[in-house]
Design a protein around this motif. Structure first.
Motif, mmCIF file in Angstrom:
data_model
loop_
_atom_site.group_PDB
_atom_site.id
_atom_site.type_symbol
_atom_site.label_atom_id
_atom_site.label_comp_id
_atom_site.label_asym_id
_atom_site.label_seq_id
_atom_site.Cartn_x
_atom_site.Cartn_y
_atom_site.Cartn_z
ATOM 1 N N LEU A 42 5.080 0.248 1.043
ATOM 2 C CA LEU A 42 3.969 0.848 0.292
ATOM 3 C C LEU A 42 4.403 2.196 -0.289
ATOM 4 C CD1 LEU A 42 0.929 0.803 -0.451
ATOM 5 C CD2 LEU A 42 0.477 1.892 1.760
ATOM 6 N N MET A 45 6.553 2.036 -3.443
ATOM 7 C CA MET A 45 5.882 1.673 -4.702
ATOM 8 C C MET A 45 5.344 2.908 -5.433
ATOM 9 S SD MET A 45 3.663 -1.625 -3.545
ATOM 10 C CE MET A 45 3.030 -2.000 -5.169
ATOM 11 N N HIS A 46 5.155 4.004 -4.675
ATOM 12 C CA HIS A 46 4.543 5.198 -5.257
ATOM 13 C C HIS A 46 5.598 6.158 -5.790
ATOM 14 C CE1 HIS A 46 1.118 3.621 -3.032
ATOM 15 N NE2 HIS A 46 0.335 4.443 -3.714
ATOM 16 N N ALA A 47 5.159 7.053 -6.664
ATOM 17 C CA ALA A 47 6.051 8.073 -7.211
ATOM 18 C C ALA A 47 6.526 8.987 -6.087
ATOM 19 C CB ALA A 47 5.311 8.881 -8.269
ATOM 20 N N MET A 53 -1.601 11.948 -6.332
ATOM 21 C CA MET A 53 -2.437 10.965 -5.620
ATOM 22 C C MET A 53 -3.339 11.652 -4.592
ATOM 23 S SD MET A 53 -2.024 8.046 -6.869
ATOM 24 C CE MET A 53 -3.093 7.324 -5.670
ATOM 25 N N SER A 56 -6.161 12.639 -6.757
ATOM 26 C CA SER A 56 -6.881 11.563 -7.430
ATOM 27 C C SER A 56 -7.690 10.678 -6.464
ATOM 28 C CB SER A 56 -5.846 10.730 -8.200
ATOM 29 O OG SER A 56 -6.433 9.653 -8.795
ATOM 30 N N TRP A 71 -13.835 11.649 -11.427
ATOM 31 C CA TRP A 71 -12.720 10.701 -11.591
ATOM 32 C C TRP A 71 -13.114 9.608 -12.595
ATOM 33 C CZ3 TRP A 71 -11.602 5.572 -11.520
ATOM 34 C CH2 TRP A 71 -10.251 5.223 -11.546
ATOM 35 N N MET A 80 -10.781 -0.106 -10.441
ATOM 36 C CA MET A 80 -9.650 -0.001 -9.518
ATOM 37 C C MET A 80 -8.804 -1.276 -9.523
ATOM 38 S SD MET A 80 -8.259 2.279 -7.953
ATOM 39 C CE MET A 80 -9.081 3.740 -8.483
ATOM 40 N N HIS A 84 -4.684 -1.613 -10.933
ATOM 41 C CA HIS A 84 -3.583 -2.033 -10.068
ATOM 42 C C HIS A 84 -2.955 -3.360 -10.491
ATOM 43 C CE1 HIS A 84 -5.272 1.085 -7.517
ATOM 44 N NE2 HIS A 84 -4.191 1.028 -6.789
ATOM 45 N N TRP A 97 -1.597 -0.821 3.125
ATOM 46 C CA TRP A 97 -2.617 0.086 2.564
ATOM 47 C C TRP A 97 -3.860 0.059 3.457
ATOM 48 C CZ3 TRP A 97 -7.363 1.391 0.980
ATOM 49 C CH2 TRP A 97 -7.513 2.401 0.029
ATOM 50 N N LEU A 123 -13.053 -0.869 2.071
ATOM 51 C CA LEU A 123 -11.768 -0.476 1.471
ATOM 52 C C LEU A 123 -10.660 -1.440 1.873
ATOM 53 C CD1 LEU A 123 -11.973 3.409 1.791
ATOM 54 C CD2 LEU A 123 -12.061 2.068 -0.319
ATOM 55 N N ALA A 127 -8.468 -3.640 -0.748
ATOM 56 C CA ALA A 127 -7.001 -3.637 -0.777
ATOM 57 C C ALA A 127 -6.472 -5.076 -0.692
ATOM 58 C CB ALA A 127 -6.450 -2.796 0.362
ATOM 59 N N MET A 130 -6.528 -7.110 -3.800
ATOM 60 C CA MET A 130 -5.572 -6.773 -4.868
ATOM 61 C C MET A 130 -4.269 -7.543 -4.746
ATOM 62 S SD MET A 130 -5.968 -2.643 -5.099
ATOM 63 C CE MET A 130 -7.494 -1.872 -5.687
HETATM 64 C C1 HEM Z 1 -3.610 -2.990 -2.051
HETATM 65 C C2 HEM Z 1 -2.679 -2.095 -1.886
HETATM 66 C C3 HEM Z 1 -2.446 -0.960 -2.859
HETATM 67 C C4 HEM Z 1 -1.248 -0.587 -3.371
HETATM 68 C C5 HEM Z 1 0.094 -1.227 -3.053
HETATM 69 C C6 HEM Z 1 -1.485 0.515 -4.279
HETATM 70 C C7 HEM Z 1 -0.515 1.158 -5.025
HETATM 71 C C8 HEM Z 1 -0.752 2.121 -5.972
HETATM 72 C C9 HEM Z 1 0.264 2.709 -6.812
HETATM 73 C C10 HEM Z 1 1.750 2.328 -6.793
HETATM 74 C C11 HEM Z 1 -0.334 3.634 -7.584
HETATM 75 C C12 HEM Z 1 0.335 4.528 -8.628
HETATM 76 C C13 HEM Z 1 0.586 5.868 -7.994
HETATM 77 C C14 HEM Z 1 1.927 6.456 -8.211
HETATM 78 O O1 HEM Z 1 2.627 6.067 -9.146
HETATM 79 O O2 HEM Z 1 2.310 7.336 -7.424
HETATM 80 C C15 HEM Z 1 -1.747 3.634 -7.249
HETATM 81 C C16 HEM Z 1 -2.699 4.459 -7.807
HETATM 82 C C17 HEM Z 1 -3.966 4.594 -7.330
HETATM 83 N N1 HEM Z 1 -4.552 3.846 -6.343
HETATM 84 FE FE1 HEM Z 1 -3.704 2.334 -5.344
HETATM 85 N N2 HEM Z 1 -2.832 0.811 -4.294
HETATM 86 C C18 HEM Z 1 -3.460 -0.075 -3.445
HETATM 87 C C19 HEM Z 1 -4.807 -0.115 -3.170
HETATM 88 C C20 HEM Z 1 -5.716 0.833 -3.584
HETATM 89 C C21 HEM Z 1 -7.107 0.850 -3.238
HETATM 90 C C22 HEM Z 1 -7.825 -0.215 -2.381
HETATM 91 C C23 HEM Z 1 -7.641 1.968 -3.815
HETATM 92 C C24 HEM Z 1 -9.033 2.512 -3.786
HETATM 93 C C25 HEM Z 1 -9.991 2.076 -3.045
HETATM 94 C C26 HEM Z 1 -6.586 2.641 -4.534
HETATM 95 C C27 HEM Z 1 -6.720 3.824 -5.241
HETATM 96 C C28 HEM Z 1 -5.809 4.326 -6.134
HETATM 97 C C29 HEM Z 1 -6.054 5.449 -7.012
HETATM 98 C C30 HEM Z 1 -7.341 6.289 -7.097
HETATM 99 C C31 HEM Z 1 -4.907 5.615 -7.785
HETATM 100 C C32 HEM Z 1 -4.668 6.674 -8.862
HETATM 101 C C33 HEM Z 1 -5.287 6.234 -10.142
HETATM 102 C C34 HEM Z 1 -5.356 7.407 -11.096
HETATM 103 O O3 HEM Z 1 -6.126 8.336 -10.842
HETATM 104 O O4 HEM Z 1 -4.636 7.362 -12.096
HETATM 105 N N3 HEM Z 1 -5.437 1.917 -4.370
HETATM 106 N N4 HEM Z 1 -1.965 2.698 -6.269
#
Ligand code: HEM
Length: 133
Positions: A42, A45-47, A53, A56, A71, A80, A84, A97, A123, A127, A130
């Motif tokens: 996990l 996958m993120h920056a 984050m 955000s 937001w 959301m 993704h 997650w 939540l 997740a 997704m």
């Molecule tokens: C299911 C597993 C999940 C994975 C693997 C995942 C992965 C990611 C990744 C890779 C990013 C881009 C961030 C970066 O590049 O650093 C992201 C952004 C984000 N994720 Fe997830 N995510 C998941 C589930 C969720 C869930 C369930 C939520 C909210 C309930 C969420 C909320 C967010 C938010 C708020 C952002 C930033 C969006 C923005 O403001 O541009 N994520 N996520």
């Protein structure tokens, strides 16, 4: 008993303690992601910089729970799930997650507990929803 109206009803956001609680949950979540090898896939996958984050996610969670909607105003029309859709989320990373978020909420332990529990369940379900087939 006073009738519950839109003026008197408290949102989950307000009941659970507002912005500081969502910030504490998000910070704990990303601390766990950075520190616990159980979330290595996990994390990968993120920056590199999780700073954006950490800002955000609590703003999203606050608006989602009925609080300030900045937001959503900054991301008009974005949901959301569609945000993704280009990430390769499999069962393992979705479970990571959900597990890290469950631990983060449990560690912050906001009151009332039944709202924290409901938030954890929804939540985690989001997740897992997704996951790519
Ligand atoms: C299911 C597993 C999940 C994975 C693997 C995942 C992965 C990611 C990744 C890779 C990013 C881009 C961030 C970066 O590049 O650093 C992201 C952004 C984000 N994720 Fe997830 N995510 C998941 C589930 C969720 C869930 C369930 C939520 C909210 C309930 C969420 C909320 C967010 C938010 C708020 C952002 C930033 C969006 C923005 O403001 O541009 N994520 N996520």
């Amino acid at each position: 008993m006073r009738p519950v109206t839109t003026e008197t009803a408290q949102t989950p956001h307000d009941l659970i303690g507002g912005a500081p609680v969502f910030e504490a949950i998000a910070n704990r979540f990303y601390d766990l992601m950075e520190q616990d090898a159980a979330y290595a896939e996990l994390r990968a996958m993120h920056a590199e910089d999780l700073g954006p984050m950490r800002k955000s996610l609590p703003r999203f969670l606050a608006g989602w729970a009925g609080g300030p909607r900045d937001w959503f105003e900054a991301n008009p029309g974005k949901c959301m799930m569609s945000l993704h859709k280009d990430f390769a989320i499999d069962r393992q990373t979705a479970a990571q997650w959900a597990d890290a978020m469950t631990r983060a909420i449990a560690d912050v332990a906001p009151e009332p507990a039944h709202i924290a529990q409901a938030m954890t369940e929804v939540l985690s379900r989001m997740a897992r929803g997704m996951t790519r087939p």
